[in-house]
Structure formats: structure tokens, C-alpha cells
Write a protein that holds these residues in place. Structure first.
Motif: not given
Length: 497
Positions: A160-178
Motif C-alpha cells: 500500500e502506497r500510504d503505508r509505504r510512505e509512512r514506513t519510509a519515514g519511520a525507517l529514516r528516523r530509525a536509521a539515524v537513531l540506530s
């Protein structure tokens, strides 16, 4: 000769989101625990027959990993339990460790994986999953041996496109934190024959380079002596490798809210000084600057995220060594700002360097809120064990905010009291305060630090227990854990409306 240490920062696996699967990339199928105790098999698991599930004892519990059937497109069946945040983080970490172990035995197996994500999994859960994937396989070794391949990338398939966009944002933040956690681990794991105060200061400067609105200054021993930083000079005076003060400034143009000061203990090795430590366990003192490393990594992450909050990070760096120029029990040290401390135990050096930095932060740099982080007392490790940090604060609202940040980061904190009757023991007969007032050690250490906070809202995180680990749990591996870096980022982020 300098030891050939691994490059910093450590390379972590990439985790990305995609609309569809990739050809020829091994598949990971997610499994869950159901109410009746059987495993629920997720998308892509058509090849996982009931007979196979029974043979391997599939339960779906978090972190359970099983190799897929021979001849199947499924490389791994991975349990995520009930799907709580901690389950997702633990599952990602278990997958990373299993994949790395498999690659050590079969280097040609391929260093990429893909996961078809069930439709009911939200972006936050996948952020935790990515955190576990990136950190669970972390390894720091100083070796001449050739390194085996490691997990390089994981593709999360979200249709799903909307969920994919939200996931991309969560992954970017997780990348910085990790990455902040990993940098903290890198700095703390570096052996102390390499990591002296000057090395740590250079590492901080390198980490902060070319990041918008972030600058780094390093003050050497001559500047510290001229400016009256008597605590840092005293603790570092016994070593041939002189102290430093790292000053990180993040000043975004759109900053709102308070100016936050983060202060971290940067003792690059701690012999205990003249009050020398027992030999057992002294080798672990290479991680005695884990609080300072967390501050460095957190300020870098805050800037990378572009949080609109002004933040100052201070890390007093020193090596507490034994020589004819070491400070002594019975000395009186004059700190930055003029307050004096009677020294009673040179192994309580962390509070001495922090006192200088705390005073500098509120007296000269104009911070509104102070948080210090340190591997400060063995007593805290006895009180709370090795997975929970101690929190002391003179401000209830600040304590609540930090506790929530720790929970959000997966780094639990437990508030400890600042006892009035113990505070009465802090004054000295010969100086303004005494270094080690009688009473419960972690509490009296915090009460000592409170004397140098200028009455500002202040919190002290004693991370002596969770800063190091001797076994695997969640996304943690043996060695430095990186504890508190994510908490400090989440704390600053909590001021963003």
C-alpha cells in the motif's frame, strides 16, 4: 604502534521499503504466536507446510529463527511474537545475528534478504524492526583475520502506497537513531591505547563535520588551565595524555523551546588513580566514557534529524592514571566557577570533571535545562542491575519527560531519590563540598553534582549498569551497548510540538 582498529562509524545494514519483491533475493517469512499457542504464518509462507512447522517446533515467539525447508524460496521463518515494539526489535536483532552466522559458514549465501510485511503492521513497528536489524549484528573486533561477509541489506515489501510512505519515514528516523547507538558503541569499545582524550575529541569533531547548524570546538589542557577548569585538570594530571573539553553546538535558525545542555563523562580510561581499582574488571574501564560517547552521538543525531531545538553538548575528556602528578586524597580542587571540592577518593573522578562542565554550561553558555549522563557509580549497578539506568532530578516535569523518552527509546530509566538527610552530608569542613559524602553512593554522587547546576532544571543519568553488557539481549551484544544515546534524542524531540 597504534592498534589497527575498525573504521568508525561501523557500517550497519541498509533497511529499505519497496512496493514489490526482488527477484532472486532470499525471503524471510514472519510468524506470530496465536492465542492457542500455534504459530500463524505470514505472507510468502506457502512453502512452509504444517509437517515442516511441526518438525522444527515452530511457535512464532519473538526472535525465533528457523531455516526454511530445503528447496524452498524461504531462507528464514522469523517469529515476532505478539507484535509489541520490543518483540519487533528483538526479532530484527535475532534475524541479523542468524543471517551473519549463516554467512560465516556459507559466504556465498548472499548478504541481502527481503520480508513481505503483513497488512496490519504499522510503520512504528517496522521502525523498531529496522533498529533490531541494524544493531543486532553489531560487532567490534580488533583482528588481523579476514572478516566474513555480513548482512548488507533488507528489503521490506509493503504494497500500500500510504503505508509505504509512512514506513519510509519511520525507517529514516530509525536509521539515524540506530546509527547514534552504534557510534556510541564504537567510541566506547575502542581500546584505550588508541582512545586517549585527544582521540575522542577528534572523533567527536569528525562525527559532527559537515552537518547543518552543528559545530564542534575542542579545548586543550592549556586553555582548560588558563580558564580555571580545575576538576578536569586534576583528574587528567596523572596521565601523559592530557585532557580535553569537547563543545558541540547545534543552533538551528528555527529553534524553539529551551536551550538544552547535555553533559557526558568522558573518562577514556580509569585506573582509579591513587585510589587504584582492583585488577579484576579494570580492562572494562575503556568504556568509562560511554556517557560522553552517548552525548556526542545524540547531538549528531539531533542535528541530522533537524530538530528545531537548540542543544549544547559538553564532554570533559580525561584519563585517570597513576603517576607522581596524580591528584591525591586530601587535595582541595578548585572547579570552574570557583567552588572547591575536598578529594577523598580519586576513583570518584567522573563527578569531578562533570562539575566543571555543568558549571560552564549554566554560567557561560546560557542553557535552560541540564542533563548529564555518566557511568558514575558501581552502587547504581548494584541497585538496578545491568538493563536499567538510574535517573535523578530536581524537577518532576523533567524527570517525567526523560522517563518517557527512555521508554520510547527502549532504554528504561528508574527515578531515584535525592534524600534531604544525605544532602546535609555534602558540605566539607575544609572546602565547599566533599567529593564522596557518606551514605548511599549513587544518591550522594547525584547530590554532589546538583551543587554545580546553578539551580536549573537538571537530571542525572547514572548508566554504570546498562552501558556495558556481557551477553546478548534485544538489540544488544556483548561490549558497549550505546545506552542513553537514543534516550537523549527522544528527550530533545519531545520539545518539538
Amino acid at each position: 604502534m597504534t592498534a589497527p582498529t575498525p573504521p568508525t562509524p561501523t557500517r550497519l545494514p541498509d533497511v529499505e521499503v519497496s512496493a514489490g519483491p526482488a527477484a532472486a533475493v532470499p525471503v524471510v517469512v514472519l510468524t506470530r504466536t496465536s492465542a492457542d499457542g500455534t504459530a500463524q504464518i505470514g505472507p510468502g509462507g506457502a512453502d512452509l507446510a504444517p509437517e515442516w512447522a511441526a518438525a522444527v517446533g515452530l511457535t512464532g515467539k519473538a526472535g525465533e529463527t528457523h531455516r526454511g525447508p530445503v528447496g524452498s524460496t524461504v531462507r528464514w521463518a522469523l517469529g515476532v511474537g505478539a507484535g509489541e515494539p520490543g518483540n519487533w526489535r528483538g526479532a530484527g536483532a535475532a534475524l541479523a545475528r542468524a543471517a551473519n552466522s549463516h554467512l560465516e559458514n556459507d559466504p556465498a549465501a548472499g548478504d541481502a534478504l527481503q520480508v513481505e510485511v503483513p497488512a496490519d503492521v504499522d510503520a512504528d513497528a517496522l521502525g523498531w524492526f529496522a533498529t533490531g536489524l541494524r544493531l543486532g549484528g553489531y560487532r567490534y573486533t580488533v583482528t588481523a583475520a579476514e572478516q566474513a561477509p555480513r548482512l548488507r541489506s533488507v528489503r521490506l515489501v509493503v504494497s500500500e502506497r500510504d503505508r509505504r510512505e509512512r514506513t519510509a519515514g519511520a525507517l529514516r528516523r530509525a536509521a539515524v537513531l540506530s546509527s547514534a547507538t552504534a557510534l556510541t558503541r564504537d567510541l566506547a569499545n575502542t581500546p584505550s591505547n588508541v582512545k586517549d582524550p585527544a582521540w575522542l575529541a577528534r572523533a567527536a569533531t569528525k562525527a559532527a563535520a559537515r552537518i547543518k547548524d552543528l559545530s564542534a570546538q575542542v579545548h586543550d589542557e592549556k586553555w582548560l588551565a588558563a580558564q580555571g577548569f580545575g576538576g578536569i585538570i586534576a583528574v587528567g594530571g596523572g596521565s601523559s595524555r592530557p585532557p580535553r573539553l569537547v563543545h558541540l553546538s547545534y543552533e538551528p535558525a528555527a529553534a524553539t523551546g529551551p536551550h538544552i545542555g547535555l553533559v557526558g563523562k568522558g573518562i577514556t580510561f580509569d585506573t582509579g588513580g591513587i585510589s587504584i581499582k582492583p585488577a579484576d574488571g579494570m580492562h572494562l574501564m575503556r568504556t568509562d566514557m560511554a556517557g560522553g560517547a552517548a552525548v556526542i552521538a545524540a547531538v549528531v543525531a539531533i542535528a541530522r534529524l533537524g530538530l528545531p531545538v537548540r542543544v549544547t553538548g559538553l564532554v570533559p575528556c580525561a584519563e585517570n592514571h597513576v603517576s607522581g602528578s596524580s591528584y591525591r586524597p586530601g587535595d582541595v580542587v578548585r572547579h570552574y566557577g570557583g567552588k572547591t571540592t575536598e578529594i577523598t577518593n580519586t576513583d570518584a573522578e567522573g563527578r569531578i570533571v562533570l562539575a566543571d562542565a555543568l558549571t560552564y554550561a549554566h554560567q557561560d553558555l546560557g542553557v535552560d535545562v541540564l542533563v548529564d549522563t555518566a557511568t558514575l557509580t558501581g552502587a547504581m549497578k548494584i541497585a538496578l542491575g545491568t538493563r536499567v539506568g538510574g535517573l535523578f532530578s530536581n524537577d518532576d516535569a523533567l524527570a517525567i519527560r526523560l522517563t518517557a523518552a527512555g521508554a520510547q527509546a527502549g532504554e528504561p530509566l528508574w527515578r531515584m531519590p535525592l534524600l534531604a538527610h544525605s544532602a546535609a552530608e555534602v558540605p566539607s569542613d575544609i572546602a565547599d563540598v566533599r567529593q564522596c559524602p557518606p551514605g548511599p553512593g549513587s544518591i550522594t554522587a547525584a547530590l554532589f553534582l546538583r551543587e554545580f547546576t546553578g539551580g536549573l532544571p537538571w537530571a542525572h543519568l547514572d548508566i554504570a549498569g546498562p552501558a556495558r553488557a556481557d551477553r546478548v539481549y534485544d538489540d544488544v551484544v556483548p561490549g558497549a551497548t550505546g545506552f542513553a544515546a537514543r534516550t537523549l534524542v527522544e528527550f530533545v524531540a519531545s520539545y518539538v510540538s
